[in-house]
Motif scaffolding. Structure first.
Motif, PDB file in Angstrom:
ATOM      1  N   SER A 258       8.114 -43.588  14.344  1.00  0.00           N
ATOM      2  CA  SER A 258       8.095 -43.872  12.907  1.00  0.00           C
ATOM      3  C   SER A 258       7.144 -42.966  12.142  1.00  0.00           C
ATOM      4  CB  SER A 258       7.705 -45.329  12.667  1.00  0.00           C
ATOM      5  OG  SER A 258       6.407 -45.590  13.183  1.00  0.00           O
TER       6      SER A 258
ATOM      7  N   SER B 222       1.494 -36.945  -0.968  1.00  0.00           N
ATOM      8  CA  SER B 222       2.654 -36.803  -1.851  1.00  0.00           C
ATOM      9  C   SER B 222       3.582 -35.668  -1.434  1.00  0.00           C
ATOM     10  CB  SER B 222       2.199 -36.576  -3.291  1.00  0.00           C
ATOM     11  OG  SER B 222       1.389 -35.406  -3.382  1.00  0.00           O
TER      12      SER B 222
ATOM     13  N   ALA C 173       7.497 -36.983   3.282  1.00  0.00           N
ATOM     14  CA  ALA C 173       8.229 -38.244   3.294  1.00  0.00           C
ATOM     15  C   ALA C 173       8.537 -38.592   4.741  1.00  0.00           C
ATOM     16  CB  ALA C 173       9.519 -38.142   2.486  1.00  0.00           C
ATOM     17  N   GLU C 174       8.550 -39.882   5.043  1.00  0.00           N
ATOM     18  CA  GLU C 174       8.824 -40.340   6.400  1.00  0.00           C
ATOM     19  C   GLU C 174      10.278 -40.047   6.767  1.00  0.00           C
ATOM     20  OE1 GLU C 174       7.767 -44.462   6.542  1.00  0.00           O
ATOM     21  OE2 GLU C 174       5.853 -44.094   5.530  1.00  0.00           O
TER      22      GLU C 174
ATOM     23  N   ASP D 171      13.227 -41.090   9.242  1.00  0.00           N
ATOM     24  CA  ASP D 171      13.698 -42.033  10.249  1.00  0.00           C
ATOM     25  C   ASP D 171      14.732 -41.363  11.146  1.00  0.00           C
ATOM     26  OD1 ASP D 171      16.112 -42.004   8.827  1.00  0.00           O
ATOM     27  OD2 ASP D 171      15.689 -43.894   7.807  1.00  0.00           O
TER      28      ASP D 171
ATOM     29  N   SER E  40      11.990 -37.599  -1.451  1.00  0.00           N
ATOM     30  CA  SER E  40      11.499 -38.935  -1.117  1.00  0.00           C
ATOM     31  C   SER E  40      12.171 -39.989  -1.978  1.00  0.00           C
ATOM     32  CB  SER E  40       9.988 -38.999  -1.314  1.00  0.00           C
ATOM     33  OG  SER E  40       9.496 -40.300  -1.057  1.00  0.00           O
ATOM     34  N   ASP E  41      12.522 -41.128  -1.336  1.00  0.00           N
ATOM     35  CA  ASP E  41      12.972 -42.255  -2.130  1.00  0.00           C
ATOM     36  C   ASP E  41      11.750 -43.076  -2.556  1.00  0.00           C
ATOM     37  OD1 ASP E  41      12.197 -43.863   0.025  1.00  0.00           O
ATOM     38  OD2 ASP E  41      14.248 -44.298   0.672  1.00  0.00           O
ATOM     39  N   ILE E  42      11.970 -44.222  -3.184  1.00  0.00           N
ATOM     40  CA  ILE E  42      10.848 -44.988  -3.717  1.00  0.00           C
ATOM     41  C   ILE E  42       9.965 -45.574  -2.630  1.00  0.00           C
ATOM     42  CG2 ILE E  42      12.048 -45.540  -5.873  1.00  0.00           C
ATOM     43  CD1 ILE E  42      12.669 -48.296  -4.694  1.00  0.00           C
ATOM     44  N   ASN E  43      10.469 -45.592  -1.392  1.00  0.00           N
ATOM     45  CA  ASN E  43       9.699 -46.125  -0.264  1.00  0.00           C
ATOM     46  C   ASN E  43       9.058 -45.024   0.579  1.00  0.00           C
ATOM     47  OD1 ASN E  43      10.370 -48.918  -0.780  1.00  0.00           O
ATOM     48  ND2 ASN E  43      12.439 -48.443  -0.008  1.00  0.00           N
ATOM     49  N   HIS E  44       9.019 -43.790   0.047  1.00  0.00           N
ATOM     50  CA  HIS E  44       8.460 -42.624   0.740  1.00  0.00           C
ATOM     51  C   HIS E  44       9.263 -42.253   1.986  1.00  0.00           C
ATOM     52  CE1 HIS E  44       5.021 -42.632  -1.914  1.00  0.00           C
ATOM     53  NE2 HIS E  44       4.756 -43.883  -1.603  1.00  0.00           N
ATOM     54  N   HIS E  45      10.554 -42.600   2.005  1.00  0.00           N
ATOM     55  CA  HIS E  45      11.437 -42.217   3.097  1.00  0.00           C
ATOM     56  C   HIS E  45      12.237 -40.983   2.685  1.00  0.00           C
ATOM     57  CE1 HIS E  45      11.357 -46.673   4.522  1.00  0.00           C
ATOM     58  NE2 HIS E  45      10.309 -45.987   4.964  1.00  0.00           N
TER      59      HIS E  45
END
Length: 512
Positions: free
Chosen positions: A154, A227, A230-231, A233, A291-296
């Motif tokens: 993760s 910033s 982004a993570e 998955d 990045s989306d709003i969840n930093h993914h």
């Protein structure tokens, strides 16, 4: 000093046994400007369509295929920070070579307590950093997260913008005093490298203020702004890897613009940036991470003009090298990729990327990517004679201790009756012996390897250093098996200490 990681530093972790000049600051200026205009910087005058080998491939198809596979493995495969094996090899080290100990070593190195004049660090205001400065940085590091290491899938991530990698979690600079030759601006000791958008990373730790993350890239460990990543998955990684296997594109123009499908500006990119691609009817559609709003991380489609990119691998020919050099030459020297300019090793790393020839970040380690010949035992004249006879145009790297150079062929200068070995390099400058001043070039340039420079006979030739080694990139380095990670207690130190890595690699302590 001419390249990232080339400085000799005083560090308590290893006794290096070097001596240094007296600590009294020189009153005379240690910087002058070398007249680079005396040497023709028009690429087309050296490499032109009339050359018989202008469009001739410089490597075989089999080597090209092997290089492409190697490139992919370092970016997205077994040798990338998305690989559990690679991450464990780099980070799972026992004390006193573990993450926490090495990070504390950096704090000690860049603090000013009990330091000599030559080792004191300064800020942009020409004043020594206070102990509060380094304490504030240290207090923002979560050392508890560094006490033990365990891989977590993760924690894989990807850069979503061009960013700088820093030795410590701060944007503030750390210079040694400018009155010492080769110090002061632009040599910020905390600047490690530029990292282009779309670079896989592994997140090791987060600063207490959550503004910074400590990351592992495919060839270094350092801090980037939270910033800027982004993570990633498993679904994102699989999609990214599968697309990259089918086709990658490399940016081949400096400051190329990416726009979205509505023709709105998205980002400026640089030579060496790499993206998986979608074929499009207008320009080229690239896959870019955002990045989306969840930093993914999610994939955004972007477009660039057709002359800004090349499908990888671009065939390495003198023609294609000349095209790339035209967009890079004359750009200011950028220590550690500062301001997204290049130092010597990042210049060559970016230059070779479109050809899918992966070069690591350290100049000494770049030498290991091909068949190496050590000419250090030869006098300067014989070194140059060997290079002119056996050098392979655009495929021969020259390493002279802390600096890496590309040999481009033998040419006759306007003031010479014989041909001279010509090079392309990003260079800071030349120095005399002893090294009491610098004649600054400060840019990427075409530059000859001469025994003496008529502008200043006291300057040392780049072929007259203690070390002089060449490497042929059209020959693959020997590898045993798919993965050949050697257990090495110094590997983490080489990844974390930008100024020490060169010494460790030169001494044979680390092979990457």
């Amino acid at each position: 000093m001419t390249c990232l990681h080339a400085k000799i530093i005083r560090i308590p972790l290893i006794v290096l046994g070097f001596s240094f000049c007296a600590s009294t600051f020189a009153m005379k200026s240690v910087v002058s400007i070398f007249p680079i205009k005396h040497y023709n910087q028009n690429v087309s005058d050296w490499i032109g369509p009339d050359d018989v080998d202008y469009d001739k491939p410089l490597i075989t198809a089999s080597v090209q295929a092997a290089r492409l596979n190697e490139f992919y493995q370092h970016y997205f495969g077994d040798y990338s920070p998305w690989s559990e094996t690679f991450v464990n090899h780099a980070l799972n080290q026992a004390a006193p070579y573990d993450l926490k100990t090495e990070e504390k070593g950096l704090i000690s190195l860049y603090g000013n307590k009990n330091k000599s004049d030559r080792d004191i660090g300064y800020g942009v205001n020409f004043r020594p950093h206070t102990q509060k400065w380094i304490r504030d940085i240290a207090s923002n590091i979560n050392f508890t997260q560094l006490e033990t290491f365990k891989y977590h899938a993760s924690q894989r991530a990807i850069t979503i913008e061009n960013t700088s990698v820093r030795a410590l979690p701060t944007d503030e600079v750390h210079y040694y005093h400018f009155k010492f030759p080769g110090q002061g601006y632009p040599f910020d000791n905390l600047q490690m490298s530029a990292l282009w958008v779309g670079s896989p990373v592994y997140v090791i730790s987060e600063s207490l203020d959550r503004a910074w993350v400590l990351v592992l890239t495919n060839d270094l460990v350092g801090w980037v702004h939270r910033s800027s990543i982004a993570e990633a998955d498993e679904q994102f990684i699989q999609q990214w890897q599968n697309a990259a296997k089918k086709q990658m594109a490399a940016i081949i123009k400096t400051k190329a613009t990416l726009v979205d499908e509505n023709n709105q500006y998205v980002m400026t990119t640089y030579v060496g940036g790499v993206f998986p691609v979608f074929s499009g009817t207008i320009g080229m559609k690239l896959m870019m991470p955002v990045s989306d709003i969840n930093h993914h991380a999610v994939i955004k489609t972007v477009i660039t003009d057709s002359d800004n990119f090349a499908l990888m691998p671009l065939t390495p020919t003198p023609h294609h090298f000349a095209d790339l050099m035209k967009t890079l030459i004359g750009r200011p020297y950028g220590w550690g990729g500062m301001n997204f300019y290049n130092d010597c090793s990042q210049e060559l790393k970016n230059l070779f990327t479109p050809f899918a020839i992966w070069l690591p970040r350290h100049s000494s380690d770049q030498l290991t990517r091909g068949k190496t010949v050590d000419l250090s035992h030869l006098p300067m004249g014989k070194r140059l004679s060997y290079l002119k006879k056996h050098g392979r145009k655009f495929m021969t790297l020259i390493y002279n201790g802390g600096h890496i150079i590309l040999y481009i062929g033998n040419y006759r200068l306007q003031f010479s009756d014989t041909k001279t070995a010509m090079t392309y390099q990003a260079m800071w400058g030349l120095s005399p012996r002893p090294s009491v001043r610098r004649a600054v070039i400060g840019q990427s340039a075409l530059f000859p390897l001469l025994m003496k420079y008529p502008e200043d006979a006291a300057l040392i030739s780049q072929a007259d250093k203690k070390i002089f080694r060449i490497s042929y990139l059209d020959d693959m380095p020997k590898q045993k098996g798919k993965i050949n990670f050697k257990i090495n207690k110094f590997i983490l130190r080489a990844l974390m200490f930008p100024n020490l890595a060169e010494l460790l690699m030169m001494s044979g302590y680390v092979t990457w």
